[in-house]
Scaffold this active site. Structure first.
Site, PDB file in Angstrom:
ATOM      1  N   GLU A 329       0.838  -1.192   0.000  1.00 42.02           N
ATOM      2  CA  GLU A 329       0.000   0.000   0.000  1.00 42.02           C
ATOM      3  C   GLU A 329       0.875   1.246   0.000  1.00 42.02           C
ATOM      4  O   GLU A 329       1.770   1.377   0.840  1.00 42.02           O
ATOM      5  CB  GLU A 329      -0.906   0.036   1.237  1.00 42.02           C
ATOM      6  CG  GLU A 329      -1.997  -1.016   1.255  1.00 42.02           C
ATOM      7  CD  GLU A 329      -2.951  -0.834   2.416  1.00 42.02           C
ATOM      8  OE1 GLU A 329      -4.121  -1.226   2.273  1.00 42.02           O
ATOM      9  OE2 GLU A 329      -2.541  -0.298   3.479  1.00 42.02           O
ATOM     10  N   CYS A 330       0.633   2.142  -0.925  1.00 41.56           N
ATOM     11  CA  CYS A 330       1.314   3.430  -1.008  1.00 41.56           C
ATOM     12  C   CYS A 330       2.839   3.263  -0.956  1.00 41.56           C
ATOM     13  O   CYS A 330       3.434   2.802  -1.908  1.00 41.56           O
ATOM     14  CB  CYS A 330       0.808   4.380   0.076  1.00 41.56           C
ATOM     15  SG  CYS A 330       1.107   6.128  -0.284  1.00 41.56           S
ATOM     16  N   GLY A 331       3.489   3.594   0.157  1.00 40.10           N
ATOM     17  CA  GLY A 331       4.927   3.432   0.230  1.00 40.10           C
ATOM     18  C   GLY A 331       5.362   1.998  -0.014  1.00 40.10           C
ATOM     19  O   GLY A 331       6.395   1.739  -0.656  1.00 40.10           O
ATOM     20  N   TYR A 333       3.807  -0.126  -1.910  1.00 38.07           N
ATOM     21  CA  TYR A 333       3.628  -0.305  -3.358  1.00 38.07           C
ATOM     22  C   TYR A 333       4.850   0.225  -4.108  1.00 38.07           C
ATOM     23  O   TYR A 333       5.365  -0.423  -5.032  1.00 38.07           O
ATOM     24  CB  TYR A 333       2.354   0.424  -3.770  1.00 38.07           C
ATOM     25  CG  TYR A 333       2.002   0.432  -5.230  1.00 38.07           C
ATOM     26  CD1 TYR A 333       2.312  -0.620  -6.086  1.00 38.07           C
ATOM     27  CD2 TYR A 333       1.286   1.511  -5.761  1.00 38.07           C
ATOM     28  CE1 TYR A 333       1.946  -0.603  -7.420  1.00 38.07           C
ATOM     29  CE2 TYR A 333       0.908   1.537  -7.094  1.00 38.07           C
ATOM     30  CZ  TYR A 333       1.241   0.482  -7.922  1.00 38.07           C
ATOM     31  OH  TYR A 333       0.863   0.510  -9.243  1.00 38.07           O
ATOM     32  N   THR A 429      -1.435  -0.831  -4.346  1.00 35.38           N
ATOM     33  CA  THR A 429      -2.354   0.289  -4.496  1.00 35.38           C
ATOM     34  C   THR A 429      -1.735   1.532  -3.869  1.00 35.38           C
ATOM     35  O   THR A 429      -0.931   1.432  -2.934  1.00 35.38           O
ATOM     36  CB  THR A 429      -3.699   0.035  -3.789  1.00 35.38           C
ATOM     37  OG1 THR A 429      -3.475  -0.121  -2.386  1.00 35.38           O
ATOM     38  CG2 THR A 429      -4.377  -1.207  -4.339  1.00 35.38           C
TER      39      THR A 429
END
Length: 439
Positions: A329-331, A333, A429
């Protein structure tokens, strides 16, 4: 069907930056020092403040979110207050700030959270540069929505005894109870960076800072009056917390990977999943016996060089991805991608499990709620599932050659380009998952 919950109140403000977080932390610590079992909550999708709340009172803090959560999940999270003597929630942004389009239960404002729980609101008002005029702000908030009970105010950043006297005169004329007046002090500011506050684990002396906030509140706020304001509400009985996406989950947890919503982890624990923490920052590989590797968001851009050099971590991640799922997720990802450019423009090679290349040298704010319809599986969710989450980062996508993971829109239904992506057993994501629709 309804359940009764401990009495509670909402600490909110007319806007961000008024000092409500330091008031919140001081209040949590002071109440805990008085022997109360305090249940903290955070209204909205913030994932930094709950860690500070826990440090202040020793009890896990949970997000309550009327846009992203349906009534069942909202009730299940509120039920974590069982056994507490009092609930104290911290609002986000201004009291009535939300989004334009209704979500699963509402528009996401702190006022909606307070109304759903039956909690009165205490407004923290920064009175810098004004005196009697602050009462007009307080009165406007008190009258804006008759279903939201603004019970009183705490005056913050008071410049002098004369300033306090004039401001109190205005509040008296408006009929607004003043619960405290905090003199202006430059040291009552938590350190910040580009995503807001630094993480609790990074604060150089957090316990001493919170103890100082508590002492400051005791000297200038009527804590007994605040306790007496708390009211017990009744909300719809809750359902289940989120179910785990696997039985044995290797979860990255350190200064670079820390943004996981508390209600998600609590749901995994309660369902019997085994959480296997490891630290990429310390070059630890995920447990090879794990069924799933999960990389949360955090601050990998601050540690990109160290992550790129973490051979055991990267090799272990790649080995796992050959046969079992990995999600970021985010970082997280970004770390699964091919490379990350730091703010100086230096390229750092990442895991290469996805083709994603991101840059912090070309800063652009990406902020807001996200609704997604999965095009491919995400661990724990099948194609077609509709998810709710939140995105907050400053990175820019330079390359994203892989297939999109989902159709992603903002809160109002406008498409956003950060669709996530997938390749083989790996997915990622930019949004942090809060809930699946229908939960």
């Amino acid at each position: 069907m309804t359940e009764s919950f401990p009495p509670g109140l909402m600490i909110s403000a007319p806007a961000s930056g008024t000092g409500k977080t330091t008031v919140m932390l001081g209040l949590l610590r002071a109440l805990a020092e008085d022997g109360l079992k305090v249940q903290p909550f955070k209204s909205g999708p913030d994932y930094i403040d709950p860690a500070f709340h826990r440090a202040a009172c020793g009890r896990a803090s949970y997000n309550l979110d009327r846009w992203a959560m349906g009534p069942d999940l909202f009730g299940a999270i509120a039920s974590q207050a069982e056994g507490a003597d009092i609930c104290v929630a911290e609002g986000s942004m201004g009291l009535f700030d939300g989004v334009a389009s209704r979500g699963l239960s509402g528009f996401g404002s702190s006022a909606e959270t307070a109304q759903a729980m039956g909690w009165p609101v205490v407004l923290v008002i920064d009175v810098s540069g004004q005196a009697q005029s602050a009462a007009a702000t307080a009165l406007g908030f008190a009258r804006y929505d008759p279903d939201c009970h603004v019970a009183g105010v705490i005056l913050n950043r008071v410049a002098s005894p004369r300033h306090e006297r004039l401001t109190r005169l205005g509040m008296e004329r408006a009929g607004m109870p003043v619960l405290g007046a905090l003199p202006r002090r430059g040291d009552l500011v938590l350190p910040e960076r580009h995503l807001g506050l630094i993480q609790a684990v990074e604060h150089p002396d957090l316990d001493a800072a919170i103890a100082g906030y508590a002492e400051f509140l005791r000297a200038h706020v009527d804590l007994r009056a605040l306790r007496d304001l708390a009211r017990a509400g009744a909300i719809p009985a809750g359902g289940l917390l989120p179910t785990p996406p696997a039985q044995r989950i290797a979860l990255a947890q350190d200064a670079a990977f820390s943004f996981t919503y508390p209600h998600v982890l609590e749901g995994w624990h309660r369902a019997g999943a085994e959480i296997l923490p490891f630290s990429p920052f310390a070059d630890q590989a995920p447990d090879p016996s794990a069924d799933l590797v999960w990389l949360p968001g955090g601050y990998p851009e601050l540690h990109a060089g160290k992550i790129a050099a973490a051979g055991q971590f990267l090799d272990g991640l790649r080995a796992h991805a050959r046969s079992k799922p990995v999600h970021g997720e985010c970082g997280g990802y970004m770390v699964l991608g091919a490379a990350l450019m730091d703010k100086q423009g230096l390229r750092h090679e990442m895991a290469g499990l996805l083709g994603l290349v991101t840059s912090y040298a070309q800063r652009k704010l990406h902020l807001g709620y996200r609704q997604a319809r999965l095009l491919s599986p995400l661990p724990g969710h099948a194609p077609g599932a509709r998810l709710r989450g939140h995105e907050f980062h400053y990175s820019t996508i330079l390359e994203q050659p892989d297939a999109p993971l989902a159709e992603v829109c903002d809160a109002d239904g406008a498409p956003v380009p950060e669709t996530g992506s997938h390749r083989g057993h790996v997915s990622g994501t930019f949004f942090h998952l809060i809930a699946a629709e229908g939960v």
